[in-house]
Design a protein around this motif. Structure first.
Motif, mmCIF file in Angstrom:
data_model
loop_
_atom_site.group_PDB
_atom_site.id
_atom_site.type_symbol
_atom_site.label_atom_id
_atom_site.label_comp_id
_atom_site.label_asym_id
_atom_site.label_seq_id
_atom_site.Cartn_x
_atom_site.Cartn_y
_atom_site.Cartn_z
ATOM 1 N N ILE A 71 -54.999 -22.471 -11.006
ATOM 2 C CA ILE A 71 -54.678 -23.783 -11.340
ATOM 3 C C ILE A 71 -55.758 -24.668 -12.125
ATOM 4 O O ILE A 71 -55.159 -25.395 -12.848
ATOM 5 C CB ILE A 71 -54.014 -24.332 -10.051
ATOM 6 N N LEU A 72 -56.918 -24.683 -11.627
ATOM 7 C CA LEU A 72 -57.905 -25.369 -12.190
ATOM 8 C C LEU A 72 -57.863 -24.877 -13.690
ATOM 9 O O LEU A 72 -58.069 -25.800 -14.713
ATOM 10 C CB LEU A 72 -59.140 -25.021 -11.603
ATOM 11 N N ALA A 73 -57.843 -23.486 -13.904
ATOM 12 C CA ALA A 73 -58.140 -23.149 -15.375
ATOM 13 C C ALA A 73 -56.813 -23.688 -16.299
ATOM 14 O O ALA A 73 -56.868 -23.912 -17.195
ATOM 15 C CB ALA A 73 -58.023 -21.601 -15.286
ATOM 16 N N LEU A 74 -55.483 -23.560 -15.519
ATOM 17 C CA LEU A 74 -54.287 -24.005 -16.290
ATOM 18 C C LEU A 74 -54.377 -25.450 -16.522
ATOM 19 O O LEU A 74 -54.093 -26.018 -17.646
ATOM 20 C CB LEU A 74 -53.145 -23.760 -15.460
ATOM 21 N N ASP A 75 -55.033 -26.325 -15.563
ATOM 22 C CA ASP A 75 -55.336 -27.639 -15.713
ATOM 23 C C ASP A 75 -55.791 -27.996 -17.113
ATOM 24 O O ASP A 75 -55.556 -28.629 -17.781
ATOM 25 C CB ASP A 75 -55.764 -28.446 -14.405
ATOM 26 N N LEU A 77 -56.517 -25.949 -19.323
ATOM 27 C CA LEU A 77 -55.996 -25.476 -20.618
ATOM 28 C C LEU A 77 -54.921 -26.330 -21.238
ATOM 29 O O LEU A 77 -54.844 -26.676 -22.487
ATOM 30 C CB LEU A 77 -55.367 -24.074 -20.386
ATOM 31 N N PHE A 78 -53.992 -27.089 -20.496
ATOM 32 C CA PHE A 78 -52.839 -27.857 -20.678
ATOM 33 C C PHE A 78 -53.174 -29.376 -20.754
ATOM 34 O O PHE A 78 -52.386 -29.995 -21.036
ATOM 35 C CB PHE A 78 -51.886 -27.435 -19.981
ATOM 36 N N VAL A 79 -54.337 -29.930 -20.192
ATOM 37 C CA VAL A 79 -54.362 -31.410 -19.988
ATOM 38 C C VAL A 79 -54.131 -32.013 -21.184
ATOM 39 O O VAL A 79 -53.955 -33.098 -21.252
ATOM 40 C CB VAL A 79 -55.843 -31.380 -19.174
ATOM 41 N N GLY A 80 -54.795 -31.351 -22.491
ATOM 42 C CA GLY A 80 -54.646 -32.016 -23.783
ATOM 43 C C GLY A 80 -52.991 -32.143 -24.185
ATOM 44 O O GLY A 80 -52.946 -32.871 -25.061
ATOM 45 N N VAL A 81 -52.294 -31.328 -23.578
ATOM 46 C CA VAL A 81 -50.974 -31.420 -24.164
ATOM 47 C C VAL A 81 -50.084 -32.416 -23.431
ATOM 48 O O VAL A 81 -49.505 -33.398 -24.073
ATOM 49 C CB VAL A 81 -50.222 -29.796 -23.732
ATOM 50 N N ASP A 82 -50.255 -32.610 -22.143
ATOM 51 C CA ASP A 82 -49.686 -33.595 -21.458
ATOM 52 C C ASP A 82 -50.326 -33.749 -20.026
ATOM 53 O O ASP A 82 -50.430 -33.058 -19.110
ATOM 54 C CB ASP A 82 -48.424 -33.407 -21.120
ATOM 55 N N VAL A 87 -50.992 -32.524 -14.252
ATOM 56 C CA VAL A 87 -51.422 -33.155 -12.806
ATOM 57 C C VAL A 87 -50.125 -32.443 -11.707
ATOM 58 O O VAL A 87 -50.409 -32.202 -10.739
ATOM 59 C CB VAL A 87 -51.344 -34.581 -12.666
ATOM 60 N N GLN A 88 -48.906 -32.672 -12.361
ATOM 61 C CA GLN A 88 -47.965 -32.028 -11.841
ATOM 62 C C GLN A 88 -47.979 -30.557 -11.252
ATOM 63 O O GLN A 88 -47.795 -30.109 -10.041
ATOM 64 C CB GLN A 88 -46.718 -32.278 -12.360
ATOM 65 N N VAL A 89 -48.425 -29.733 -12.094
ATOM 66 C CA VAL A 89 -48.735 -28.506 -11.965
ATOM 67 C C VAL A 89 -49.805 -28.090 -10.891
ATOM 68 O O VAL A 89 -49.560 -27.429 -9.971
ATOM 69 C CB VAL A 89 -49.177 -27.983 -13.458
ATOM 70 N N PRO A 157 -42.928 -28.364 -14.647
ATOM 71 C CA PRO A 157 -43.650 -28.846 -15.489
ATOM 72 C C PRO A 157 -44.676 -28.036 -16.358
ATOM 73 O O PRO A 157 -45.025 -28.026 -17.466
ATOM 74 C CB PRO A 157 -44.808 -29.612 -14.695
ATOM 75 N N LEU A 158 -44.558 -26.757 -15.682
ATOM 76 C CA LEU A 158 -45.530 -25.730 -16.467
ATOM 77 C C LEU A 158 -44.941 -25.294 -17.605
ATOM 78 O O LEU A 158 -45.423 -25.059 -18.792
ATOM 79 C CB LEU A 158 -45.889 -24.387 -15.624
ATOM 80 N N ALA A 159 -43.592 -24.901 -17.390
ATOM 81 C CA ALA A 159 -42.588 -24.608 -18.413
ATOM 82 C C ALA A 159 -42.579 -25.684 -19.828
ATOM 83 O O ALA A 159 -42.685 -25.301 -21.029
ATOM 84 C CB ALA A 159 -41.244 -24.507 -18.036
#
Length: 219
Positions: A71-75, A77-82, A87-89, A157-159
């Motif tokens: 989850i930390l890695a996904l955060d 990776l995607f923090v720049g998208v939204d 945060v919800q993820v 939210p991940l989707a």
């Protein structure tokens, strides 16, 4: 782009490890050790293959830790998208589900303690102790049923993040969203119509494989 690739591969690597260790406790151990409708045989199998059962507990603990790293890695990776969706993820897919991993390990440790017949359990007969072991194992199953709500909700939210990103195919985001719906449906079926949960799980397989889309990150 280099940072995105590196972070994505890290997330994909964590998920790949989870794919290897997750089925041990969820699928393999129940199929080998648990005998439906026979508490005495279940306890006998656990004691006869105690190290296998203990490895299942270790895999659960490792899964909880790896899930947090994922989850930390996904955060990242995607923090720049939204940021809000990221945060919800982190909340629905990280802190809360990871905690359930450790609670599941506690149920297994308690079941193993009862199977060994702790001194303070001498007031119970052997059949009662065997029944208590099965109760603890089934509590873990019911917790997994309840936890499927989180397994589904975190995918929404991940989707959206995957769909909006420019480095993953949009169809993977759609598949993840359908996967989330399938998990929530499984949880509700397990609570309201438990006798149908097995069939719903079987029919939901194409949707549930949506999470394997995360392995795309390795590319």
């Amino acid at each position: 782009m280099s940072l995105t690739r590196n972070t994505g591969r890290v997330a994909g690597f964590w998920y790949l490890l989870l794919c290897f260790i997750g089925p041990l406790r969820l699928i393999y151990i129940p199929s080998k050790l648990f005998v439906d409708g026979d508490a005495a045989a279940t306890v006998k199998n656990i004691l006869a293959h105690e190290w296998l059962f203990r490895f299942g507990i270790v895999s659960t603990l490792a899964g909880g830790a790896l899930w947090i790293f994922l989850i930390l890695a996904l955060d990242r990776l995607f923090v720049g998208v939204d940021r809000n969706l990221a945060v919800q993820v982190a909340i629905f897919g990280g802190v809360m589900p990871a905690t359930l991993f450790f609670v599941n390990a506690m149920f297994d440790l308690a079941a193993l303690m009862v199977a060994h017949g702790a001194d303070f359990l001498s007031v119970f007969s052997q059949p009662q102790q065997d029944g208590l072991v099965v109760l603890l194992l089934r509590l873990q199953h019911h917790q997994n049923t309840a936890g499927e709500v989180l397994w589904g909700v975190w995918l929404f939210p991940l989707a959206l993040l995957v769909y909006r990103s420019r480095f993953m195919p949009r169809w993977l985001g759609v598949w993840l969203f359908i996967d989330g719906l399938a998990n929530v449906n499984l949880s509700m079926t397990g609570v309201l119509f438990p006798q149908w949960q097995g069939k719903v799980f079987l029919y939901s397989q194409p949707a549930l494989f949506g999470e394997l889309a995360l392995l795309w990150l390795l590319i």
